[in-house]
Motif scaffolding. Structure first.
Motif, PDB file in Angstrom:
ATOM      1  N   MET A  80       0.838  -1.193   0.000  1.00 55.94           N
ATOM      2  CA  MET A  80       0.000   0.000   0.000  1.00 55.94           C
ATOM      3  C   MET A  80       0.873   1.244   0.000  1.00 55.94           C
ATOM      4  SD  MET A  80      -3.264  -0.945   2.400  1.00 55.94           S
ATOM      5  CE  MET A  80      -4.064   0.582   1.901  1.00 55.94           C
ATOM      6  N   TYR A  81       0.514   2.176  -0.871  1.00 53.22           N
ATOM      7  CA  TYR A  81       1.267   3.416  -1.036  1.00 53.22           C
ATOM      8  C   TYR A  81       0.317   4.610  -0.975  1.00 53.22           C
ATOM      9  CZ  TYR A  81       4.544   0.080  -3.150  1.00 53.22           C
ATOM     10  OH  TYR A  81       5.362  -0.995  -3.381  1.00 53.22           O
ATOM     11  N   TYR A  82       0.927   5.787  -0.910  1.00 55.48           N
ATOM     12  CA  TYR A  82       0.153   6.994  -1.187  1.00 55.48           C
ATOM     13  C   TYR A  82       0.865   7.743  -2.302  1.00 55.48           C
ATOM     14  CZ  TYR A  82       3.457   9.898   1.576  1.00 55.48           C
ATOM     15  OH  TYR A  82       4.571  10.546   2.061  1.00 55.48           O
ATOM     16  N   GLY A  97      -9.179   3.524   5.017  1.00 56.26           N
ATOM     17  CA  GLY A  97     -10.041   2.492   4.463  1.00 56.26           C
ATOM     18  C   GLY A  97      -9.439   2.029   3.162  1.00 56.26           C
ATOM     19  N   SER A  98      -9.568   0.737   2.868  1.00 52.44           N
ATOM     20  CA  SER A  98      -8.981   0.222   1.632  1.00 52.44           C
ATOM     21  C   SER A  98      -9.608  -1.107   1.260  1.00 52.44           C
ATOM     22  CB  SER A  98      -7.462   0.040   1.783  1.00 52.44           C
ATOM     23  OG  SER A  98      -6.907  -0.586   0.638  1.00 52.44           O
ATOM     24  N   TYR A 144      -3.104  -6.746  -9.792  1.00 49.27           N
ATOM     25  CA  TYR A 144      -4.310  -5.957  -9.555  1.00 49.27           C
ATOM     26  C   TYR A 144      -3.920  -4.702  -8.788  1.00 49.27           C
ATOM     27  CZ  TYR A 144      -9.048  -4.750  -8.000  1.00 49.27           C
ATOM     28  OH  TYR A 144     -10.219  -4.088  -7.770  1.00 49.27           O
ATOM     29  N   VAL A 145      -4.431  -3.551  -9.235  1.00 49.63           N
ATOM     30  CA  VAL A 145      -4.097  -2.270  -8.612  1.00 49.63           C
ATOM     31  C   VAL A 145      -5.368  -1.456  -8.453  1.00 49.63           C
ATOM     32  CG1 VAL A 145      -2.760  -0.134  -8.821  1.00 49.63           C
ATOM     33  CG2 VAL A 145      -1.791  -2.292  -9.665  1.00 49.63           C
ATOM     34  N   MET A 146      -5.571  -0.893  -7.260  1.00 49.39           N
ATOM     35  CA  MET A 146      -6.739  -0.035  -7.036  1.00 49.39           C
ATOM     36  C   MET A 146      -6.314   1.268  -6.358  1.00 49.39           C
ATOM     37  SD  MET A 146     -10.361  -0.555  -4.984  1.00 49.39           S
ATOM     38  CE  MET A 146     -11.324  -1.260  -6.316  1.00 49.39           C
ATOM     39  N   PRO A 147      -6.390   2.386  -7.065  1.00 51.15           N
ATOM     40  CA  PRO A 147      -6.177   3.691  -6.437  1.00 51.15           C
ATOM     41  C   PRO A 147      -7.476   4.193  -5.818  1.00 51.15           C
ATOM     42  CG  PRO A 147      -6.323   3.941  -8.822  1.00 51.15           C
ATOM     43  CD  PRO A 147      -6.511   2.476  -8.526  1.00 51.15           C
ATOM     44  N   VAL A 194      -4.573   6.833  -2.095  1.00 51.38           N
ATOM     45  CA  VAL A 194      -4.024   5.637  -1.459  1.00 51.38           C
ATOM     46  C   VAL A 194      -4.128   4.523  -2.494  1.00 51.38           C
ATOM     47  CG1 VAL A 194      -4.439   3.860   0.293  1.00 51.38           C
ATOM     48  CG2 VAL A 194      -4.512   6.278   0.916  1.00 51.38           C
ATOM     49  N   VAL A 195      -3.036   3.813  -2.732  1.00 49.75           N
ATOM     50  CA  VAL A 195      -2.994   2.817  -3.802  1.00 49.75           C
ATOM     51  C   VAL A 195      -2.725   1.433  -3.230  1.00 49.75           C
ATOM     52  CG1 VAL A 195      -1.858   2.090  -5.941  1.00 49.75           C
ATOM     53  CG2 VAL A 195      -2.202   4.525  -5.473  1.00 49.75           C
ATOM     54  N   TYR A 196      -3.677   0.518  -3.452  1.00 42.26           N
ATOM     55  CA  TYR A 196      -3.458  -0.889  -3.143  1.00 42.26           C
ATOM     56  C   TYR A 196      -2.875  -1.538  -4.389  1.00 42.26           C
ATOM     57  CZ  TYR A 196      -4.347  -5.867  -2.520  1.00 42.26           C
ATOM     58  OH  TYR A 196      -4.197  -7.235  -2.440  1.00 42.26           O
TER      59      TYR A 196
END
Length: 489
Positions: free
Chosen positions: A251-253, A431-432, A443-446, A457-459
């Protein structure tokens, strides 16, 4: 407390009371068929979690205890399930061998848990160690499972696991906001969900666009995995020799300034590109370059990226006499996953604006009402044989199955309602979604930052080697999510 779960990592979670929460009012047992778009989803579960620190009531500074919060969550869940009765059912196989939803109010598994760690000490950057199997429940039956974990600091983590065949992210977001609103007695309640499957009925006669054969494939047409790939998969599970190929979650920002910078670069040729298109194009370049570096690319390695498109707004005028249909509140899957496929070196060498243009073109091709009507008909033509998106499968030909070929999907979570998830004791500090789905594609979800400052926030769920490359190549873009960023320290 009961069984101990999640012994890996630096802390353990003790599971306590487990009960089944059913809808507060009786529900007439009935069958709810899955739509053709639901049938495109494999049987995978999706996790989502919300972290709260030192919960207090919104009306006073009085501290709420864990037991009180659990009571509020259970009571509100029982009320919410009256409208969202599909989540209290179970998926069974019908006579045609297809999944179908039995709405029988079996209820939702609700788990209480405790962990002797403070929120500020959770390594949220590495959810494989802190979230997976610990704070997000493993769903063993039904459509939805809930876990509420008390932290040492008095904070809590509220987490859910959904059956993706029943709900996409839009649907899950609808439910979670409704649940939170129900918990706040003074809050207005959103519109109830629509389960009107006729909105997604196929046309008669069917009108099948053969170009969809390049986007989706019946599972009966999938070739078996090559022996060498099967062997590599086994090695990945039993040894560390293929550790770099295993997928990991991080997890990133990404700051608003960096997003604007990427968008500006993506628009340098005069075109207008969204932040999602610009970010996705940049990430595609990173992933493609990582495979090129790893394999000393000979210009044969392929790189593919897909972007999830929500069809609700495209299907809004599908009602009788072209009146707006209630797709905004439709509960189910209304998704398509177009993708681009390029030589990895081409993606690396071309400017960001060129890659962003390629992204825009394949997304635009699926962002129409006609595309979704065609897709519904395509599924109907192949039923009862299930089908899947090709982006999740191996490339179309053996010649393209080169060592180092990559594939991943970006799903926009910009409507993720992190700031709306107030159950009565304040908004979450984080929250994520959490989706280590188990396949070979990434798989990537911003999602929007809980700080509401324009950051994301990027999963991210990619191979270990891709993650290492991205972190070394773009450390100012992908910054590890830390307690400092979330203002917990």
């Amino acid at each position: 407390m009961g069984a101990v779960a999640g012994l890996g990592g630096e802390f353990a979670v003790q599971l306590g009371k487990k009960e089944v929460v059913a809808a507060a009012l009786p529900i007439q047992e009935h069958w709810l068929p899955l739509s053709n778009l639901d049938l495109l989803l494999p049987p995978v579960d999706v996790g989502v979690f919300f972290c709260y620190t030192n919960p207090t009531t919104t009306s006073a500074s009085q501290r709420l205890g864990y037991g009180s919060m659990v009571g509020i969550l259970k009571a509100a869940l029982a009320q919410a399930l009256v409208s969202y009765y599909a989540l209290a059912g179970e998926v069974v196989q019908n006579s045609a061998g297809e999944p179908e939803l039995l709405c029988n109010n079996r209820g939702v598994d609700f788990i209480e848990a405790f962990t002797d760690v403070e929120l500020r000490h959770l390594d949220l950057y590495n959810p494989d160690e802190t979230i997976e199997g610990k704070l997000v429940p493993t769903k063993k039956r039904g459509v939805l499972a809930v876990q509420v974990t008390e932290l040492k600091c008095g904070g809590i983590v509220v987490a859910c696991t959904f059956d993706h065949r029943i709900a996409d992210a839009h649907s899950a977001n609808m439910f979670m906001v409704f649940w939170a609103e129900t918990a706040r007695s003074d809050a207005p309640i959103s519109l109830p969900p629509s389960f009107r499957r006729s909105l997604l009925n196929p046309r008669h006669p069917l009108c099948v666009d053969r170009s969809l054969d390049s986007m989706y494939i019946p599972v009966s047409a999938l070739p078996p995995p090559p022996p060498q790939k099967q062997k590599a998969h086994e090695e990945c599970e039993t040894t560390t020799s293929r550790d770099d190929d295993c997928l990991v979650s991080r997890m990133y920002y990404v700051t608003a300034a960096k997003l604007s910078e990427l968008q500006q670069r993506a628009c340098s040729n005069g075109s207008k590109r969204s932040k999602l298109e610009s970010f996705s194009a940049f990430l595609w370049k990173m992933v493609a370059e990582s495979s090129s570096v790893a394999t000393n690319d000979d210009n044969k390695t392929m790189s593919r990226m897909g972007i999830v498109v929500d069809g609700r707004c495209r299907l809004m005028s599908q009602g009788v006499d072209d009146k707006p249909a209630p797709m905004a509140s439709y509960f189910g899957n209304v998704l398509s996953i177009p993708f681009g496929e390029k030589r990895a070196m081409e993606v690396v060498e071309k400017p960001l604006s060129w890659v962003a243009e390629a992204v825009h073109e394949f997304v635009e091709s699926a962002a129409t009402k006609e595309h979704f009507l065609d897709l519904i008909d395509w599924v109907e033509e192949h039923r009862p044989v299930p089908a899947v998106a090709r982006i999740y499968c191996k490339p179309r030909s053996e010649q393209e199955e080169e060592e180092g070929s990559t594939a991943f999907v970006v799903s926009s979570g910009q409507r993720f309602p992190v700031t709306e998830m107030d159950f009565g004791w304040g908004k979450p500090v984080l929250g994520s979604y959490h989706f280590p789905w188990g396949g070979e594609a990434g798989y990537v979800m911003p999602m929007p930052s809980p700080l509401s400052n324009g950051d994301w926030v990027v999963y991210l769920h990619l191979s270990r080697s891709q993650v290492a490359f991205i972190e070394s190549k773009a450390p100012t873009v992908f910054r590890p999510l830390t307690p400092h960023y979330l203002r917990l320290l």
